[in-house]
Design a protein around this motif. Structure first.
Motif, PDB file in Angstrom:
ATOM      1  N   HIS A  45      77.239  46.583  58.693  1.00  0.00           N
ATOM      2  CA  HIS A  45      77.018  47.274  59.966  1.00  0.00           C
ATOM      3  C   HIS A  45      77.620  48.672  59.950  1.00  0.00           C
ATOM      4  O   HIS A  45      78.466  49.001  59.117  1.00  0.00           O
ATOM      5  CB  HIS A  45      77.595  46.463  61.133  1.00  0.00           C
TER       6      HIS A  45
ATOM      7  N   HIS B  63      73.437  45.208  61.281  1.00  0.00           N
ATOM      8  CA  HIS B  63      73.175  45.894  62.547  1.00  0.00           C
ATOM      9  C   HIS B  63      73.784  47.296  62.575  1.00  0.00           C
ATOM     10  O   HIS B  63      74.669  47.620  61.789  1.00  0.00           O
ATOM     11  CB  HIS B  63      73.693  45.060  63.726  1.00  0.00           C
TER      12      HIS B  63
ATOM     13  N   TYR C 157      69.791  43.930  64.563  1.00  0.00           N
ATOM     14  CA  TYR C 157      69.632  44.676  65.812  1.00  0.00           C
ATOM     15  C   TYR C 157      70.329  46.040  65.737  1.00  0.00           C
ATOM     16  O   TYR C 157      71.174  46.281  64.863  1.00  0.00           O
ATOM     17  CB  TYR C 157      70.188  43.867  66.988  1.00  0.00           C
TER      18      TYR C 157
END
Length: 122
Positions: A62, A86, A114
């Motif tokens: 991330h 993400h 996401y």
């Protein structure tokens, strides 16, 4: 600039540039040339396919920036943002002569992908 070429000759689930899990957060991948990655099907269990990516953000990576890289002639995908990854920004990369330019495989239950931004790639 890094130049990764003719790599992954003995593995089949990896990338020319590879990050895994939380240890790789806040990284920047820029101005790299990744080319001619083939992979090795004999390194995979029978009945499965090799997994070869030029730039591979594996599970749960991330807060990464991937920009201004050149990726070509990959026997797989140019860029992979895998399960649970993400808040990754992918911009201004040049990707060609690959099976898939960018993939985001969702295969792990509960590991959503996401908050990623993809823009101005060719």
């Amino acid at each position: 600039m890094n130049h990764v070429s003719h790599a992954l000759l003995e593995t089949a689930d990896s990338g020319g540039l590879y990050a895994y899990n939380n240890a790789s957060h806040t990284s920047v991948y820029r101005y790299n040339l990744v080319e001619n990655l083939i992979g090795n099907i004999s390194a995979r269990p029978a009945g499965t396919e090799k997994i070869v990516h030029a730039i591979y953000m594996d599970n749960y990576v991330h807060d990464v920036l991937i920009h201004d890289n050149t990726v070509r002639e990959i026997d797989g995908s140019g860029i992979c943002i895998n399960a649970g990854a993400h808040d990754i920004e992918v911009r201004k990369n040049h990707v060609y002569k690959v099976h898939s330019g960018l993939i985001m495989p969702y295969w792990l239950a509960g590991a959503s992908i996401y908050g990623n931004i993809v823009k101005r790639n060719k």
